[in-house]
Structures are given as structure tokens and as C-alpha cells.
Design a protein around this motif. Structure first.
Motif, PDB file in Angstrom:
ATOM      1  N   SER A 106       4.078   3.680   4.701  1.00 20.23           N
ATOM      2  CA  SER A 106       4.478   4.675   3.671  1.00 20.23           C
ATOM      3  C   SER A 106       6.037   4.682   3.249  1.00 20.23           C
ATOM      4  N   TRP A 115       0.729  -1.117   0.080  1.00 13.96           N
ATOM      5  CA  TRP A 115       0.105  -0.126  -0.171  1.00 13.96           C
ATOM      6  C   TRP A 115       0.938   1.264   0.163  1.00 13.96           C
ATOM      7  N   VAL A 167      -9.983   1.159  -2.735  1.00 18.58           N
ATOM      8  CA  VAL A 167      -9.535   2.754  -2.265  1.00 18.58           C
ATOM      9  C   VAL A 167     -10.138   3.616  -3.445  1.00 18.58           C
ATOM     10  N   LYS A 201       1.474  -3.678   4.551  1.00 20.53           N
ATOM     11  CA  LYS A 201       0.172  -2.937   4.277  1.00 20.53           C
ATOM     12  C   LYS A 201       0.335  -1.744   5.020  1.00 20.53           C
ATOM     13  N   GLY A 202      -0.078  -0.727   4.231  1.00 16.10           N
ATOM     14  CA  GLY A 202      -0.339   0.589   4.815  1.00 16.10           C
ATOM     15  C   GLY A 202       1.013   1.432   5.325  1.00 16.10           C
ATOM     16  N   SER A 204       7.609   1.305  -3.900  1.00 18.09           N
ATOM     17  CA  SER A 204       6.578   0.174  -3.861  1.00 18.09           C
ATOM     18  C   SER A 204       7.222  -1.191  -4.693  1.00 18.09           C
ATOM     19  N   SER A 212      -8.564   5.604  -5.593  1.00 15.98           N
ATOM     20  CA  SER A 212      -7.456   6.073  -5.971  1.00 15.98           C
ATOM     21  C   SER A 212      -7.816   6.803  -7.208  1.00 15.98           C
ATOM     22  N   THR A 264      -6.108  13.134   5.678  1.00 15.94           N
ATOM     23  CA  THR A 264      -6.433  11.676   5.109  1.00 15.94           C
ATOM     24  C   THR A 264      -5.329  11.756   3.948  1.00 15.94           C
ATOM     25  N   ARG A 312       0.816   5.390   0.571  1.00  8.31           N
ATOM     26  CA  ARG A 312       0.082   6.343   1.334  1.00  8.31           C
ATOM     27  C   ARG A 312       0.860   7.626   1.308  1.00  8.31           C
ATOM     28  N   TYR A 335      -3.565  10.293   0.465  1.00 13.05           N
ATOM     29  CA  TYR A 335      -3.879   9.738  -0.608  1.00 13.05           C
ATOM     30  C   TYR A 335      -3.235   8.284  -0.879  1.00 13.05           C
ATOM     31  N   GLU A 336      -4.089   7.213  -1.198  1.00 13.04           N
ATOM     32  CA  GLU A 336      -3.711   5.755  -1.063  1.00 13.04           C
ATOM     33  C   GLU A 336      -3.692   5.219  -2.602  1.00 13.04           C
ATOM     34  N   ARG A 380      -3.592   1.080  -3.746  1.00 11.21           N
ATOM     35  CA  ARG A 380      -2.962  -0.450  -3.536  1.00 11.21           C
ATOM     36  C   ARG A 380      -2.394  -0.805  -4.678  1.00 11.21           C
TER      37      ARG A 380
END
Length: 461
Positions: free
Chosen positions: A450, A326, A392, A447-448, A431, A394, A341, A328, A343-344, A346
Motif C-alpha cells: 500500500s 498493486w 481484481v 505487489k500488494g 503508484s 476494481s 477487505t 490497496r 479496495y484493489e 492492479r
């Protein structure tokens, strides 16, 4: 112990029933009054004796409720989420399904009850058909051999154009909008993976091409000049292959094409002769739309056949692996102020031997797809847009160049994209490296996490 690769394929028709069609809605709230060609869900299964992998494509603009579908598939067929690609061919002429956060007129929850009920019924039908298609792939798996290669297909064009607009005083300013930008280089790679059975029969194909599947958008081919449902170029090419290779199932996917359109279609943008401003024209002649679809799908099919004629020998390495990550990154509002919040996106990597399929939960712009390919260490890397794209919000995954050009935030998806500039490309590249590193070291998914958090952890160790 790894065994000989086995593969299976299956498909089911998901064309909406007549009693649903009048109450379903397409993109931009269009109403359908006919079916130009059928929609399908298609599945291609791989089993190397240790791992199972699955690719499922839907003749829709996006996959409905991907999180729920992944859980259902994992429970029924014991295929882990990280080994499943769920994607759509992104046709712009199919009923809208799923939860559409920040998509305005595509938000089914804000439509009349009869539209919501018809959409829910259609979604349940799609799920049943998906399970049947995958079940057929599982039941029909048999020893298989893979080969893949790529060629060129010249039916796409960059769609981000600068318009030089003149005001009442004669002053000219540049505005960014949709159109055609034939001077800008685009990725024209036509990727083809072919799966053959033990007797030389063809089990299936996996195709990938960077282009919006939107030739038939707002087509007037239904009754009373209203739109008819169509799977567009992607669906047509699949049907041509399935007819030529009887018993096979062909899957078409979109590459990094957030800023790439077909070279012709039913929707046209051009500069107004007097003001220079972006002008939109929707063709009202159904024959023109059909001709454009036939022209481009036939050309792409010919290019696919050319790739098939020159495919190399079968691959020896067909080991299967999958991994999810993920991204972020910081977000900002329309005034450039930081938001709480993030920006995400996957990210997903599915490996078939030396082949890397990298999926993103949105519409990557082409330069970002190129950056991902450059960051990958795989022997061959293919980028897939819309992999679980509603998991999500995106949306469009813009590159920094386009964010800077689109001062008026007028491009599709720009008003609902809150990514801050300067982060997305390095985050995608990191990533990609993280996915490939974890794949071979068997580390747990991150996961999640950054890019900044990952870098800090690596420095501390």
C-alpha cells in the motif's frame, strides 16, 4: 546487447459461431439475434533483442480470465507478465465472458446451464484465437521503426449530469445521473502509434482514445428488433485503417473514460419535462443506430488520418521495459463504515523508449487519468483502461468529486464500488512514481504494497 527493434502483428476473428449466439448473453443479460460486424483479437509484438513486449486487444467488453491468459502466453512465448498488456475495446455489444464479481446481471455463474456451457465454449475459442494471433505476430516479426503522435478528436462528452428533481410539494433537489454534461472539459486526445517495416510497409497501429465504446448499446439491428453483435466505434476505426494499410493490424484502446461517453448513441438520457428526473430512452430504429456508428467512426478515422499525416520522424529510443504494481486502499460499505477487505487496483507500466503505457485494472475516471499523466516523468504517457480488468474487481475507479456528488449511489458501478474517499488519487500518483522508479532501478515488484506501507519503509531507511 540491444539490437534493432523487430515487430510483428496478427489478428483472428472471434465472432461467435451461430450455434453459440442464441445461448450467449451480453451486458445486462441481453440476447443477440444477429451479427452487425465481426469481432477480433489483435496482437502487436515488440522485440528489442533483450526484451519482448506484447499488446493484445479483444473486441469484447472485458478480457476473459486474464490471469490464466497471461500464464498461457508467458509459457508459450516466453514473454513475462509485466511485459504484456491484455485489454479490451470495451464494446457494450459483445458476449459477456469471464468471472463477474459484483456485476449482477453479468454474472454467468447464475445463469442457466446452457448459457454457462455456451459461454465456456466461446471462452475456449477466444483463447485459441488469441494464441494463433500472437503466434502470427511472433512468426511475422521483422525489423521495424516506430513513430507516434497525437491530435484532437471531438466525439466524446462528459456523461455525469446533475438532474434537478421536483417532488409533489414543488421542492427541488439535485440528483446525479447519466446524461451529457457538455460544459465540462474532457480529454479529447487521439493518440496514434505507427509501426512500419523496413520497406516502408505498415505493420500495425496502436490507438488510444478516452471514450466508452458504447454507441451501439441495446441496438435493434438484429432479427425481431433485438441487439446485434458489434465492435462499435473502436472496431470500425481499426477496420478502416486495416483496409487503408493492407496487411496491417490496428489496435484500439480506451483511455481514462469511466465518465466519458460518445456524443451520440442508441441509448439516450435526458431530464423528464415535468419532474426533471433522469429518463432513459432506447432507440428502436436500427437505421438511427447505424447512422450514429458510421458518423462517429468516420469522424474518428478522419482524425486518426490527420495525426498520421503529421507524425514526427522515427524514434531512436525503443528500449522495452515493463513493471506491475498493486494499489490497496481502505474500503467502506454503503453506510460509510470501514470494511476489512481493501479496495484493489492492479497498475501496469509498459515502456517503449520514452513512451509510457500505463494500464489500470478498471475504468479510471478522466480526472484520475489526467493526474496519472501529470505524475509521469515519461516523454509521452498514455492511459489504458481495462488492462487485465477482471483480475481484481476494481470496476469503476471513481474520483472523489463524483463519489461526493452521487449521494444516491445511482451511477453505474457505484453500488459495487467500496473505495473510501480521499485515497485513490494520491495512491495512483504514488503508484506511477513507484512504477517508474522501479523500472530504472531494476527493483523487484512491490505487489500488494500500500501507499502507507511504502511511505513508512522509505522513512525508516
Amino acid at each position: 546487447m540491444k539490437e534493432q527493434l523487430q515487430c510483428g502483428a496478427g489478428k483472428m476473428k472471434i465472432t461467435p459461431r451461430e450455434e453459440w449466439l442464441k445461448d450467449l448473453r451480453g451486458l445486462q443479460d441481453i440476447e443477440f439475434t444477429g451479427i452487425l460486424d465481426d469481432l477480433y483479437v489483435r496482437a502487436l509484438l515488440f522485440d528489442d533483442g533483450c526484451e519482448k513486449s506484447l499488446i493484445v486487444t479483444f473486441d469484447l467488453d472485458k478480457v476473459p480470465h486474464p490471469g490464466l491468459l497471461l500464464q498461457t502466453l508467458e509459457q508459450r512465448f516466453q514473454i513475462p507478465e509485466q511485459n504484456i498488456i491484455l485489454t479490451s475495446i470495451h464494446t457494450h455489444t459483445a458476449p459477456v465472458t469471464g468471472i463477474r464479481i459484483n456485476e449482477g446481471p453479468n454474472d454467468i455463474s447464475k445463469k442457466p446451464r446452457h448459457v454457462q456451457e455456451a459461454t465456456a465454449g466461446y471462452e475456449a475459442f477466444i483463447t485459441e484465437c488469441m494464441m494463433e494471433a500472437v503466434g502470427r505476430a511472433v512468426a511475422g516479426k521483422r525489423p521495424a521503426r516506430l513513430t507516434y503522435g497525437s491530435g484532437e478528436c471531438c466525439i466524446n462528452v462528459d456523461r455525469i449530469q446533475d438532474y434537478y428533481v421536483k417532488d409533489g410539494n414543488g421542492h427541488v433537489t439535485a440528483e446525479c445521473g447519466l446524461g451529457i454534461n457538455p460544459g465540462k472539459a474532457v480529454d479529447r486526445t487521439m493518440f496514434v502509434l505507427k509501426v512500419d517495416g523496413p520497406e516502408g510497409d505498415t505493420i500495425g497501429f496502436f490507438l488510444n482514445y478516452p471514450m466508452h465504446n458504447c454507441v451501439m448499446i441495446q441496438n435493434p439491428c438484429g432479427r425481431d428488433g433485438k441487439p446485434a453483435v458489434s465492435s462499435d466505434v473502436g472496431g470500425a476505426v481499426c477496420r478502416y485503417l486495416e483496409e487503408a494499410y493492407g496487411g496491417s493490424v490496428a489496435l484500439w484502446t480506451s483511455g481514462a473514460a469511466g465518465d466519458i461517453n460518445p456524443v451520440m448513441g442508441n441509448e439516450i438520457y435526458y431530464p423528464d419535462i415535468k419532474t426533471g428526473r433522469q429518463t432513459r430512452l432506447i432507440l428502436k430504429n436500427g437505421e438511427m443506430a447505424r447512422a450514429a456508428l458510421k458518423n462517429l467512426s468516420a469522424r474518428q478515422y478522419a482524425d486518426v488520418c490527420q495525426v498520421i499525416r503529421h507524425l514526427p520522424s522515427y524514434k531512436e529510443n525503443t528500449e522495452l521495459h515493463g513493471r506491475i504494481d498493486w494499489i490497496r486502499i481502505p474500503s467502506e460499505d454503503s453506510e460509510g463504515r470501514p470494511m476489512d477487505t481493501p479496495y484493489e487496483v492492479r497498475m501496469h507500466l509498459l515502456k517503449i523508449g520514452d513512451l509510457a503505457l500505463i494500464g489500470a485494472s478498471g475504468e479510471l475516471y478522466s480526472s484520475l487519468g489526467t493526474a496519472l499523466k501529470a505524475a509521469s516523468d515519461a516523454g509521452e504517457t498514455v492511459i489504458i483502461n481495462h488492462d487485465c480488468s477482471l483480475m481484481v474487481p476494481s470496476g469503476y475507479i471513481f474520483d472523489d468529486e463524483t463519489l461526493e456528488r452521487d449521494i444516491r449511489r445511482s451511477l453505474p458501478g457505484r453500488k459495487s464500488c467500496f473505495m473510501a474517499r480521499g485515497y485513490i488519487r494520491p495512491a495512483l500518483e504514488e503508484s506511477c512514481r513507484r512504477l517508474e522508479k522501479g523500472l530504472f532501478t531494476k527493483e523487484a515488484p512491490v505487489k500488494g504494497t500500500s501507499v502507507e506501507e511504502t511511505s513508512a519503509k522509505e522513512e525508516s531507511t
